[in-house]
Design a protein around this motif. Structure first.
Motif, PDB file in Angstrom:
ATOM      1  N   LYS A 129      32.121  35.081  22.535  1.00  0.00           N
ATOM      2  CA  LYS A 129      31.915  33.948  23.437  1.00  0.00           C
ATOM      3  C   LYS A 129      32.932  33.946  24.570  1.00  0.00           C
ATOM      4  CE  LYS A 129      29.735  30.769  20.141  1.00  0.00           C
ATOM      5  NZ  LYS A 129      29.847  29.441  19.468  1.00  0.00           N
ATOM      6  N   ILE A 130      34.149  34.363  24.270  1.00  0.00           N
ATOM      7  CA  ILE A 130      35.184  34.400  25.306  1.00  0.00           C
ATOM      8  C   ILE A 130      34.930  35.558  26.271  1.00  0.00           C
ATOM      9  CG2 ILE A 130      37.645  34.713  25.716  1.00  0.00           C
ATOM     10  CD1 ILE A 130      38.185  33.244  23.131  1.00  0.00           C
ATOM     11  N   ILE A 131      34.471  36.693  25.752  1.00  0.00           N
ATOM     12  CA  ILE A 131      34.122  37.816  26.629  1.00  0.00           C
ATOM     13  C   ILE A 131      32.962  37.413  27.546  1.00  0.00           C
ATOM     14  CG2 ILE A 131      33.273  40.185  26.701  1.00  0.00           C
ATOM     15  CD1 ILE A 131      36.135  39.959  25.751  1.00  0.00           C
ATOM     16  N   GLU A 132      32.014  36.698  26.988  1.00  0.00           N
ATOM     17  CA  GLU A 132      30.885  36.221  27.786  1.00  0.00           C
ATOM     18  C   GLU A 132      31.368  35.304  28.910  1.00  0.00           C
ATOM     19  OE1 GLU A 132      27.152  33.416  26.685  1.00  0.00           O
ATOM     20  OE2 GLU A 132      27.339  35.238  25.476  1.00  0.00           O
ATOM     21  N   LYS A 133      32.289  34.415  28.575  1.00  0.00           N
ATOM     22  CA  LYS A 133      32.856  33.510  29.576  1.00  0.00           C
ATOM     23  C   LYS A 133      33.648  34.286  30.627  1.00  0.00           C
ATOM     24  CE  LYS A 133      33.954  29.442  31.234  1.00  0.00           C
ATOM     25  NZ  LYS A 133      32.928  28.548  31.841  1.00  0.00           N
ATOM     26  N   LEU A 134      34.319  35.332  30.206  1.00  0.00           N
ATOM     27  CA  LEU A 134      35.076  36.173  31.131  1.00  0.00           C
ATOM     28  C   LEU A 134      34.160  36.797  32.174  1.00  0.00           C
ATOM     29  CD1 LEU A 134      37.629  37.814  31.971  1.00  0.00           C
ATOM     30  CD2 LEU A 134      37.008  39.464  30.206  1.00  0.00           C
ATOM     31  N   PHE A 135      33.021  37.328  31.733  1.00  0.00           N
ATOM     32  CA  PHE A 135      32.085  37.960  32.662  1.00  0.00           C
ATOM     33  C   PHE A 135      31.413  36.918  33.562  1.00  0.00           C
ATOM     34  CE2 PHE A 135      32.870  41.695  30.346  1.00  0.00           C
ATOM     35  CZ  PHE A 135      32.313  42.760  31.023  1.00  0.00           C
ATOM     36  N   GLN A 136      31.159  35.745  33.026  1.00  0.00           N
ATOM     37  CA  GLN A 136      30.604  34.683  33.859  1.00  0.00           C
ATOM     38  C   GLN A 136      31.590  34.270  34.950  1.00  0.00           C
ATOM     39  OE1 GLN A 136      29.645  31.726  30.930  1.00  0.00           O
ATOM     40  NE2 GLN A 136      27.686  32.668  30.376  1.00  0.00           N
ATOM     41  N   SER A 137      32.857  34.245  34.598  1.00  0.00           N
ATOM     42  CA  SER A 137      33.878  33.892  35.586  1.00  0.00           C
ATOM     43  C   SER A 137      33.963  34.926  36.696  1.00  0.00           C
ATOM     44  CB  SER A 137      35.251  33.753  34.907  1.00  0.00           C
ATOM     45  OG  SER A 137      35.213  32.756  33.901  1.00  0.00           O
ATOM     46  N   LEU A 138      33.690  36.178  36.362  1.00  0.00           N
ATOM     47  CA  LEU A 138      33.721  37.249  37.355  1.00  0.00           C
ATOM     48  C   LEU A 138      32.413  37.378  38.115  1.00  0.00           C
ATOM     49  CD1 LEU A 138      35.538  40.019  35.276  1.00  0.00           C
ATOM     50  CD2 LEU A 138      36.437  38.853  37.298  1.00  0.00           C
ATOM     51  N   GLY A 139      31.395  36.605  37.732  1.00  0.00           N
ATOM     52  CA  GLY A 139      30.093  36.732  38.374  1.00  0.00           C
ATOM     53  C   GLY A 139      29.427  38.044  38.059  1.00  0.00           C
ATOM     54  N   ALA A 140      29.658  38.555  36.840  1.00  0.00           N
ATOM     55  CA  ALA A 140      29.120  39.862  36.450  1.00  0.00           C
ATOM     56  C   ALA A 140      28.404  39.780  35.116  1.00  0.00           C
ATOM     57  CB  ALA A 140      30.246  40.893  36.374  1.00  0.00           C
ATOM     58  N   TYR A 141      27.759  38.649  34.866  1.00  0.00           N
ATOM     59  CA  TYR A 141      27.076  38.478  33.577  1.00  0.00           C
ATOM     60  C   TYR A 141      25.576  38.684  33.761  1.00  0.00           C
ATOM     61  CZ  TYR A 141      25.705  36.446  29.095  1.00  0.00           C
ATOM     62  OH  TYR A 141      25.175  36.251  27.835  1.00  0.00           O
ATOM     63  N   GLY A 142      24.952  39.363  32.801  1.00  0.00           N
ATOM     64  CA  GLY A 142      23.511  39.578  32.851  1.00  0.00           C
ATOM     65  C   GLY A 142      23.103  40.457  34.018  1.00  0.00           C
ATOM     66  N   ALA A 143      22.127  39.968  34.780  1.00  0.00           N
ATOM     67  CA  ALA A 143      21.597  40.731  35.911  1.00  0.00           C
ATOM     68  C   ALA A 143      22.563  40.809  37.083  1.00  0.00           C
ATOM     69  CB  ALA A 143      20.276  40.122  36.366  1.00  0.00           C
ATOM     70  N   ASP A 144      23.692  40.108  37.010  1.00  0.00           N
ATOM     71  CA  ASP A 144      24.678  40.151  38.101  1.00  0.00           C
ATOM     72  C   ASP A 144      25.710  41.251  37.923  1.00  0.00           C
ATOM     73  OD1 ASP A 144      23.508  37.923  39.336  1.00  0.00           O
ATOM     74  OD2 ASP A 144      24.641  36.545  38.071  1.00  0.00           O
ATOM     75  N   ASN A 145      25.617  41.993  36.830  1.00  0.00           N
ATOM     76  CA  ASN A 145      26.615  43.032  36.569  1.00  0.00           C
ATOM     77  C   ASN A 145      26.293  44.293  37.358  1.00  0.00           C
ATOM     78  OD1 ASN A 145      28.592  44.699  35.474  1.00  0.00           O
ATOM     79  ND2 ASN A 145      27.347  45.209  33.688  1.00  0.00           N
ATOM     80  N   ASN A 146      27.079  44.556  38.384  1.00  0.00           N
ATOM     81  CA  ASN A 146      26.937  45.776  39.178  1.00  0.00           C
ATOM     82  C   ASN A 146      28.208  46.621  39.153  1.00  0.00           C
ATOM     83  OD1 ASN A 146      24.404  44.809  39.929  1.00  0.00           O
ATOM     84  ND2 ASN A 146      25.217  43.761  41.731  1.00  0.00           N
ATOM     85  N   SER A 147      29.083  46.347  38.201  1.00  0.00           N
ATOM     86  CA  SER A 147      30.379  47.021  38.140  1.00  0.00           C
ATOM     87  C   SER A 147      30.389  48.067  37.036  1.00  0.00           C
ATOM     88  CB  SER A 147      31.493  46.000  37.893  1.00  0.00           C
ATOM     89  OG  SER A 147      32.710  46.645  37.614  1.00  0.00           O
ATOM     90  N   LEU A 148      30.746  49.276  37.397  1.00  0.00           N
ATOM     91  CA  LEU A 148      30.802  50.359  36.418  1.00  0.00           C
ATOM     92  C   LEU A 148      31.967  50.170  35.451  1.00  0.00           C
ATOM     93  CD1 LEU A 148      29.805  53.046  35.305  1.00  0.00           C
ATOM     94  CD2 LEU A 148      31.167  54.204  37.049  1.00  0.00           C
ATOM     95  N   ILE A 149      33.126  49.726  35.966  1.00  0.00           N
ATOM     96  CA  ILE A 149      34.287  49.578  35.097  1.00  0.00           C
ATOM     97  C   ILE A 149      34.064  48.482  34.068  1.00  0.00           C
ATOM     98  CG2 ILE A 149      35.477  47.951  36.620  1.00  0.00           C
ATOM     99  CD1 ILE A 149      37.115  50.801  34.624  1.00  0.00           C
ATOM    100  N   LEU A 150      33.387  47.402  34.459  1.00  0.00           N
ATOM    101  CA  LEU A 150      33.085  46.327  33.504  1.00  0.00           C
ATOM    102  C   LEU A 150      32.024  46.780  32.504  1.00  0.00           C
ATOM    103  CD1 LEU A 150      33.080  43.176  35.818  1.00  0.00           C
ATOM    104  CD2 LEU A 150      34.886  43.979  34.298  1.00  0.00           C
ATOM    105  N   THR A 151      31.086  47.594  32.975  1.00  0.00           N
ATOM    106  CA  THR A 151      30.069  48.131  32.064  1.00  0.00           C
ATOM    107  C   THR A 151      30.709  49.025  31.017  1.00  0.00           C
ATOM    108  OG1 THR A 151      28.375  48.049  33.792  1.00  0.00           O
ATOM    109  CG2 THR A 151      27.974  49.525  31.936  1.00  0.00           C
ATOM    110  N   ARG A 152      31.654  49.852  31.442  1.00  0.00           N
ATOM    111  CA  ARG A 152      32.336  50.728  30.484  1.00  0.00           C
ATOM    112  C   ARG A 152      33.153  49.909  29.483  1.00  0.00           C
ATOM    113  NH1 ARG A 152      31.638  55.891  31.689  1.00  0.00           N
ATOM    114  NH2 ARG A 152      31.369  56.579  33.829  1.00  0.00           N
ATOM    115  N   PHE A 153      33.770  48.817  29.963  1.00  0.00           N
ATOM    116  CA  PHE A 153      34.498  47.978  29.025  1.00  0.00           C
ATOM    117  C   PHE A 153      33.552  47.369  27.997  1.00  0.00           C
ATOM    118  CE2 PHE A 153      35.414  43.549  27.872  1.00  0.00           C
ATOM    119  CZ  PHE A 153      36.462  43.783  26.997  1.00  0.00           C
TER     120      PHE A 153
END
Length: 546
Positions: free
Chosen positions: A211-235
């Motif tokens: 849940k905290i990781i999910e909140k982290l990605f939401q804070s970065l604007g990279a959750y779900g269909a908004d994820n366009n970052s390779l480094i975050l995808t690898r994490f």
């Protein structure tokens, strides 16, 4: 003692606390209101209340009790400040009731949040796992995540952290480490970027709840269909891998498995979207199969699963046999349905050359040989794999025949119709002469199938028929004369002779089969007769069969 414990409070249906009403009401506005309402309703001196949604459960209420019984004092640490803060907000422990209120004490402690060490921030964030919703609603979670990102940005190149990387590495395990900023010299040794292929913060952040990781990605604007970052995808891939290993070390009930899929499903979708976004230029076929194995156990949605399969299917000619051997989720050993879907995607892909089709054909024949011994593999699944490729994908069907032979050996109870049905995926004209001879001699192959295979091999198995001497002389004379009509008639005669030879061979095969059955019957009767009539003193040896 009875004066100090005149009230009962049941916390989340887990534990009952005997407390003093006056002491707790001094510091908690909400408890004071609830207890007063309960007194009026029951008009009983010794009564109790139930609280079903208390932050942190019995552990949280025990901390609050210690604070109240200790005259508004408690030791605050990075490991308990989140829980104390959420409980203070929940119970309304503000300065309106007491100057030594808990909410103010926790806020003062949290004011130095951005001066904490990297380890302290992680410990505080991890402690929010059991009451994440309360930490989120109170705004505490946003503050902690902001401090975490500040630490990462302080010791990394923030542009490579948030923006999509241009790395072309093909391994799912690799990720470019962050480039230290100018403040890197003051960074503690424990959080300096390492020479590892993963970013330095991957392993540390991977201890946090989903849940905290999910909140982290939401804070970065990279959750779900908004994820366009390779480094975050690898994490995320690293995080899901670590979580899968952690799950494997514990025995989970079915309900726990369902909860796990619900918790990690959004993260799995986010990771796959990032992979689809960067495409095949970044991830190899083997890496994509690795991703598929990881995310399949975390409730990946159907939409993203199909997207990942389309990506893999378009690269099927680059796969290996080990890649295709994905564990099955039903009774089967392997996930055969997955391979069928991947083959169909590959065949329908644009720009698939004949060469790539043949590479895939050889791979699928190896796969058929590997899955054939599976006792739970149905004929329909076997044929589904074998017939998914067009005929042009195979120059030779020897591999498919070997797989059928293994399947028949592993499934001896198949009926005549089932064995005939299994052989329908063979193109007899593309069998080598050796494989065709082996098929004809195979007792597990139905005779009609063997006959069809022999007929298709007419040009390969029919030896050249020697012509009589006189006929050869006449043929030379005819050639010398140059009569075209006679040449055509001789060619027709040659074809007729070949046909007759083939028919004789076919009848010979049938006669040999009949003779073999008769000999087996005679031998069985002779053995039974000798067991009944023979005596030890007049025993006679069985006749030797040549």
């Amino acid at each position: 003692m009875s004066q100090l414990s005149d009230f009962q409070i049941h916390i989340n249906g887990q534990q009952t606390f005997f407390v003093n009403e006056e002491i707790l009401s001094t510091y908690s506005g909400r408890l004071k209101k609830i207890i007063k309402q309960e007194r009026r309703r029951n008009q009983i001196k010794n009564s109790g209340i139930e609280i079903d949604d208390f932050p942190g459960g019995p552990d949280g209420f025990e901390l609050i009790s210690r604070f109240c019984y200790n005259n508004g004092r408690i030791t605050t640490t990075v490991s308990n400040v989140s829980l104390l803060h959420c409980c203070a907000v929940y119970l309304g422990m503000t300065e309106k009731l007491s100057t030594c209120n808990l909410l103010q004490q926790t806020q003062v402690f949290l004011d130095g949040l951005f001066e904490w060490s990297w380890k302290d921030i992680l410990v505080c964030l991890k402690s929010c796992g059991s009451f994440c919703n309360y930490a989120d609603s109170s705004g505490l979670l946003d503050k902690l995540i902001c401090a975490l990102l500040a630490k990462i940005a302080q010791n990394s190149d923030i542009s490579s952290f948030i923006a999509a990387s241009s790395s072309t590495s093909s391994s799912p395990e690799t990720a470019s480490g962050f480039r230290p900023s100018s403040s890197y010299k003051n960074t503690p040794e424990s959080i300096k970027p390492s020479s590892s292929s993963r970013a330095w913060w991957f392993d540390d952040v991977a201890i946090l709840p989903p849940k905290i990781i999910e909140k982290l990605f939401q804070s970065l604007g990279a959750y779900g269909a908004d994820n366009n970052s390779l480094i975050l995808t690898r994490f995320l891939l690293h995080y899901l891998k670590v979580s899968a290993q952690r799950k494997a070390n514990y025995n989970h009930t079915s309900s726990a498995a369902v909860n796990s899929k619900c918790e990690f499903g959004g993260l799995a979708d986010t990771a796959v979207h990032g992979i689809i976004f960067v495409g095949r230029k970044t991830f190899s076929c083997r890496a994509l199969f690795w991703v598929l194995r990881i995310v399949s156990g975390f409730g990946l949605s159907k939409e993203y699963r199909l997207g990942l399969e389309r990506l893999i299917g378009g690269m099927l000619d680059e796969a290996t046999l080990d890649d295709l051997l994905v564990s099955g989720h039903d009774r089967g050993v392997y996930d055969v349905n997955l391979v069928i879907r991947l083959i169909r995607v590959f065949v329908k892909s644009e720009g698939v050359s004949v060469q790539k089709l043949k590479i895939a054909g050889r791979l699928i024949d190896k796969y058929l040989g590997e899955i054939s011994p599976d006792q739970n593999l149905k004929i329909s699944k076997f044929l589904g794999v074998a017939e998914s490729l067009p005929d042009s994908a195979r120059d030779c069907f020897d591999g498919a025949y070997r797989a059928i032979d293994i399947y028949l050996e592993s499934h001896p109870s198949l009926s005549f119709e089932e064995r005939s049905r299994l052989c329908r995926c063979l193109n007899y004209e593309k069998l080598s002469l050796g494989a065709c001879k082996e098929l004809a001699k195979n007792p597990k192959i139905p005779p009609r199938v063997a006959m069809q295979a022999l007929m298709s091999q007419q040009s390969k198995i029919t030896p050249p028929t020697p012509r009589p001497k006189q006929q050869c002389v006449n043929y030379e004379m005819i050639v010398y004369k140059g009569d075209a009509d006679d040449e055509e008639s001789l060619a027709e005669e040659g074809k007729m002779e070949e046909t007759l030879n083939l028919q004789r061979m076919q009848w010979r095969v049938v006669e040999l089969e009949k003779l073999c059955r008769q000999m087996k019957g005679q031998m069985s009767r002779m053995v039974k007769h000798n067991h009944v009539l023979a005596t030890p003193t007049h025993a006679r040896p069985l006749p030797r069969l040549c």
